[in-house]
Design an enzyme around this catalytic site. Sequence first.
Site, PDB file in Angstrom:
ATOM      1  CD  GLU A  35       5.576   9.652  -5.906  1.00  0.00           C
ATOM      2  OE1 GLU A  35       6.471   9.414  -4.861  1.00  0.00           O
ATOM      3  OE2 GLU A  35       5.716  10.275  -7.063  1.00  0.00           O
ATOM      4  CG  ASP A  38       9.029   5.644   0.405  1.00  0.00           C
ATOM      5  OD1 ASP A  38       7.555   5.312   0.415  1.00  0.00           O
ATOM      6  OD2 ASP A  38       9.659   6.370   0.562  1.00  0.00           O
ATOM      7  N   GLY A 123       7.255  22.956  -0.385  1.00  0.00           N
ATOM      8  CA  GLY A 123       6.016  22.315  -0.902  1.00  0.00           C
ATOM      9  C   GLY A 123       6.083  21.794  -2.416  1.00  0.00           C
ATOM     10  N   GLY A 125       7.441  19.348  -3.318  1.00  0.00           N
ATOM     11  CA  GLY A 125       7.203  17.956  -3.498  1.00  0.00           C
ATOM     12  C   GLY A 125       8.764  17.328  -3.916  1.00  0.00           C
ATOM     13  CB  SER A 128      13.091  21.305   0.694  1.00  0.00           C
ATOM     14  OG  SER A 128      11.884  21.159   1.485  1.00  0.00           O
ATOM     15  CD  GLU A 161      10.693  14.247   6.866  1.00  0.00           C
ATOM     16  OE1 GLU A 161      11.762  14.589   6.683  1.00  0.00           O
ATOM     17  OE2 GLU A 161       9.556  14.715   6.402  1.00  0.00           O
ATOM     18  CG  ASP A 173      11.398  11.845  -0.119  1.00  0.00           C
ATOM     19  OD1 ASP A 173      11.234  11.264  -0.835  1.00  0.00           O
ATOM     20  OD2 ASP A 173      10.684  12.603   0.675  1.00  0.00           O
ATOM     21  CE1 TYR A 223       4.089   9.940   2.408  1.00  0.00           C
ATOM     22  CE2 TYR A 223       4.452   8.941   4.778  1.00  0.00           C
ATOM     23  CZ  TYR A 223       5.027   9.292   3.482  1.00  0.00           C
ATOM     24  OH  TYR A 223       6.076   8.191   2.993  1.00  0.00           O
TER      25      TYR A 223
HETATM   26  C1  GLA Z   1       7.117  11.639   0.577  1.00  0.00           C
HETATM   27  C2  GLA Z   1       7.786  10.692   1.627  1.00  0.00           C
HETATM   28  C3  GLA Z   1       8.666   9.625   1.044  1.00  0.00           C
HETATM   29  C4  GLA Z   1       7.406   8.717   0.165  1.00  0.00           C
HETATM   30  C5  GLA Z   1       6.637   9.910  -0.954  1.00  0.00           C
HETATM   31  C6  GLA Z   1       5.452   9.282  -1.823  1.00  0.00           C
HETATM   32  O1  GLA Z   1       8.025  12.188  -0.338  1.00  0.00           O
HETATM   33  O2  GLA Z   1       8.987  11.282   2.297  1.00  0.00           O
HETATM   34  O3  GLA Z   1       8.885   8.431   1.624  1.00  0.00           O
HETATM   35  O4  GLA Z   1       6.533   7.896   0.622  1.00  0.00           O
HETATM   36  O5  GLA Z   1       6.150  10.872  -0.169  1.00  0.00           O
HETATM   37  O6  GLA Z   1       6.017   8.533  -2.736  1.00  0.00           O
END
Ligand code: GLA
Length: 382
Positions: A35, A38, A123, A125, A128, A161, A173, A223
């Site tokens: 997590e 990426d 939401g 995670g 979507s 995004e 994702d 983030y």
């Molecule tokens: C979100 C982002 C991903 C990744 C995760 C955390 O889902 O879209 O790119 O960074 O958080 O692992």
Amino acid sequence: MSAKLTKEVQQQFIETFKTEPILIFSPGRINIIGEHTDYNGGFVFPAAVDKGIAAAIQKSDSGSCIAIALDLDSTIKFQLDSLKPSKEGSWENYVFGVVAEIQNKNKVIGNFNIIFKGNIPEGAGMSSSAALENSVVFGLNELFNLGLTKTEMILISQKAEHNYVGVKCGIMDQYASMFGIKENALLLDCRTMESKPYQIDFKDHQLLLINTNVKHSLSDSAYNDRRSACETIAAILKVETLRDVTEKDLVKIIDTVTPENYQKALYVIQEIERTQKAAKAIEENDLETLGTLIYASHNGLQNQYKVSCDELDFLVAQAKKNKHVLGARMMGGGFGGCTINLIAKTAAKSFGESASKAYQNKFDKDCSVYFVNLSDGTHIVK
Ligand code: GLA
């Protein structure tokens, strides 16, 4: 489940636009481990699931485009030559962003209509947003013969995004949603963008998701802050990403960064390592080790990277109290959404029930329990 959703958008499309659409299903994803690695060029271990977005799309000769979000009962009409981001948080930014990024690649598209609907709770995670972006780019590629490869498509989704939604996300994702393989998870090297499929069959164990049903605000800015902290440290260390450093390298600059940022970078280095170890544990069918790595991942996300929240921590604590759960952690960007649990099949239902009850007692709200199947990536539905 996705068949019903696809049928629904198809019927709605025919009713609204009096023509047969192309149908696309684009899945959401889970992530076993890895997590916030990426965008640091590290490893992630996601899989596409059987929940996602169904979209119906076709050319339009009306002189403009129409997009309809069925879930939200919201319609938007727009012109291709005057696109700009709508206000923050608007769903249409996912559509506009993809269109704009296709145009930025000098690809020409004509007017189109699109209707979509999803069954990933917002939401949760489970991405979507990536599922939606991928459905739009995949549909437009098909409709206007753009000749984009899947990799080009996910880079378009990611840029949408970044530039229209305002989240500087990594590639996990969009990659998982596009390249998912039924019954497999993908060990993805985000530096080379190469992945290796791992068939996921945990025999008498399974993965279980529990959604906190909360999404705390500020998650997007938090983030982006995390990402820029990582980039700053990488720059101090004169490397492209934190993937390229070890704990030993990091110690050398301990006095030049804040203790908070030091812990964040340390988390990233350790999580990249955990993800590789998790792949090995899966290869060796060593679920105990996999579970331990998953718990350690949560610990890092909670205490070092600081992207968890009380609701997630509570559900992980519930898991720790249950001997049938081998590992549990928050999944995705954080500040809400789901925990992912590695649990004995025979205990999954009762753990779901007892955790839900405890959650209700503690927070005076419900959490939701999901069983998901690992599925294929974005595809045309015939
Ligand atoms: C979100 C982002 C991903 C990744 C995760 C955390 O889902 O879209 O790119 O960074 O958080 O692992």
